[in-house]
Write a protein that holds these residues in place. Structure first.
Motif, PDB file in Angstrom:
ATOM      1  N   ALA A   1       0.958  -1.258   0.093  1.00  0.00           N
ATOM      2  CA  ALA A   1      -0.115  -0.038  -0.227  1.00  0.00           C
ATOM      3  C   ALA A   1       0.886   1.284   0.026  1.00  0.00           C
ATOM      4  CB  ALA A   1      -0.819   0.056   1.295  1.00  0.00           C
ATOM      5  N   ILE A   2       1.913   1.302   0.848  1.00  0.00           N
ATOM      6  CA  ILE A   2       2.886   2.201   0.664  1.00  0.00           C
ATOM      7  C   ILE A   2       3.234   2.421  -0.691  1.00  0.00           C
ATOM      8  CG2 ILE A   2       5.089   3.369   1.798  1.00  0.00           C
ATOM      9  CD1 ILE A   2       4.161   1.882   4.485  1.00  0.00           C
ATOM     10  N   LEU A   3       3.926   1.485  -1.099  1.00  0.00           N
ATOM     11  CA  LEU A   3       4.446   1.463  -2.610  1.00  0.00           C
ATOM     12  C   LEU A   3       3.585   2.148  -3.510  1.00  0.00           C
ATOM     13  CD1 LEU A   3       6.658  -1.688  -2.604  1.00  0.00           C
ATOM     14  CD2 LEU A   3       7.645   0.381  -2.507  1.00  0.00           C
ATOM     15  N   LEU A   4       2.456   1.418  -3.373  1.00  0.00           N
ATOM     16  CA  LEU A   4       1.063   2.172  -4.161  1.00  0.00           C
ATOM     17  C   LEU A   4       1.095   3.363  -4.302  1.00  0.00           C
ATOM     18  CD1 LEU A   4      -1.033   1.192  -6.393  1.00  0.00           C
ATOM     19  CD2 LEU A   4      -2.392   0.951  -4.353  1.00  0.00           C
ATOM     20  N   ILE A   5       1.029   4.121  -2.963  1.00  0.00           N
ATOM     21  CA  ILE A   5       0.914   5.750  -2.897  1.00  0.00           C
ATOM     22  C   ILE A   5       2.045   6.234  -3.578  1.00  0.00           C
ATOM     23  CG2 ILE A   5       0.966   7.540  -1.100  1.00  0.00           C
ATOM     24  CD1 ILE A   5      -0.417   5.131   0.861  1.00  0.00           C
ATOM     25  N   ILE A   6       3.128   5.674  -3.409  1.00  0.00           N
ATOM     26  CA  ILE A   6       4.492   6.549  -3.930  1.00  0.00           C
ATOM     27  C   ILE A   6       4.370   6.282  -5.375  1.00  0.00           C
ATOM     28  CG2 ILE A   6       6.836   6.271  -4.122  1.00  0.00           C
ATOM     29  CD1 ILE A   6       6.953   5.100  -1.321  1.00  0.00           C
ATOM     30  N   VAL A   7       4.061   5.205  -6.066  1.00  0.00           N
ATOM     31  CA  VAL A   7       3.997   5.051  -7.424  1.00  0.00           C
ATOM     32  C   VAL A   7       2.949   5.820  -8.141  1.00  0.00           C
ATOM     33  CG1 VAL A   7       3.294   3.412  -9.422  1.00  0.00           C
ATOM     34  CG2 VAL A   7       4.896   2.824  -7.539  1.00  0.00           C
ATOM     35  N   ILE A   8       1.551   6.203  -7.363  1.00  0.00           N
ATOM     36  CA  ILE A   8       0.755   7.023  -7.898  1.00  0.00           C
ATOM     37  C   ILE A   8       1.146   8.565  -7.607  1.00  0.00           C
ATOM     38  CG2 ILE A   8      -1.588   7.902  -7.348  1.00  0.00           C
ATOM     39  CD1 ILE A   8      -2.476   5.068  -6.623  1.00  0.00           C
TER      40      ILE A   8
END
Length: 119
Positions: free
Chosen positions: A13-20
């Motif tokens: 979820a943290i990586l998804l936030i960063i990628v977005i």
């Protein structure tokens, strides 16, 4: 096992936030930072596609992990909670003690009692 899946879900979820947040809503993104237009011959040109695939991959992982966590919890957790619920019910419910009926007062005076006249 559930704890491991939950930790992985938090990291994803943290990586998804960063990628977005890295993506540019107009399609530039990281590739525009490296001098990118379509005229660049060498270098990063398809970062938008990579970030988009990473976004969908992270989303798919979160979806599958959350559904599998629910299924695992229902199968493994339900057996443990069922046994403990039965034990709790047995421990908290005391057997009902038999109670003697309350004595009732006679409606009329017994036959052999004298009556006192009123003065």
């Amino acid at each position: 096992m559930i704890t491991t899946i939950l930790v992985l879900m938090i990291l994803v979820a943290i990586l998804l936030i960063i990628v977005i947040l890295v993506q540019n809503p107009k399609g530039g993104g990281i590739s525009s930072e490296f001098g990118g237009g379509s005229t660049q011959m060498f270098g990063v040109q398809k970062t938008g596609d990579i970030l988009e695939k990473m976004t969908w991959g992270f989303f798919a992982f979160l979806l599958v992990a959350s559904l599998s966590t629910v299924i695992i919890y229902k199968t493994v957790g339900s057996a443990a909670t069922t046994d403990s619920d039965v034990n709790v019910e047995r421990a908290t419910s005391a057997p009902a003690l038999p109670t003697a009926p309350a004595p009732t007062a006679p409606a009329t005076a017994p036959q052999g009692t004298p009556t006192v006249p009123a003065k």
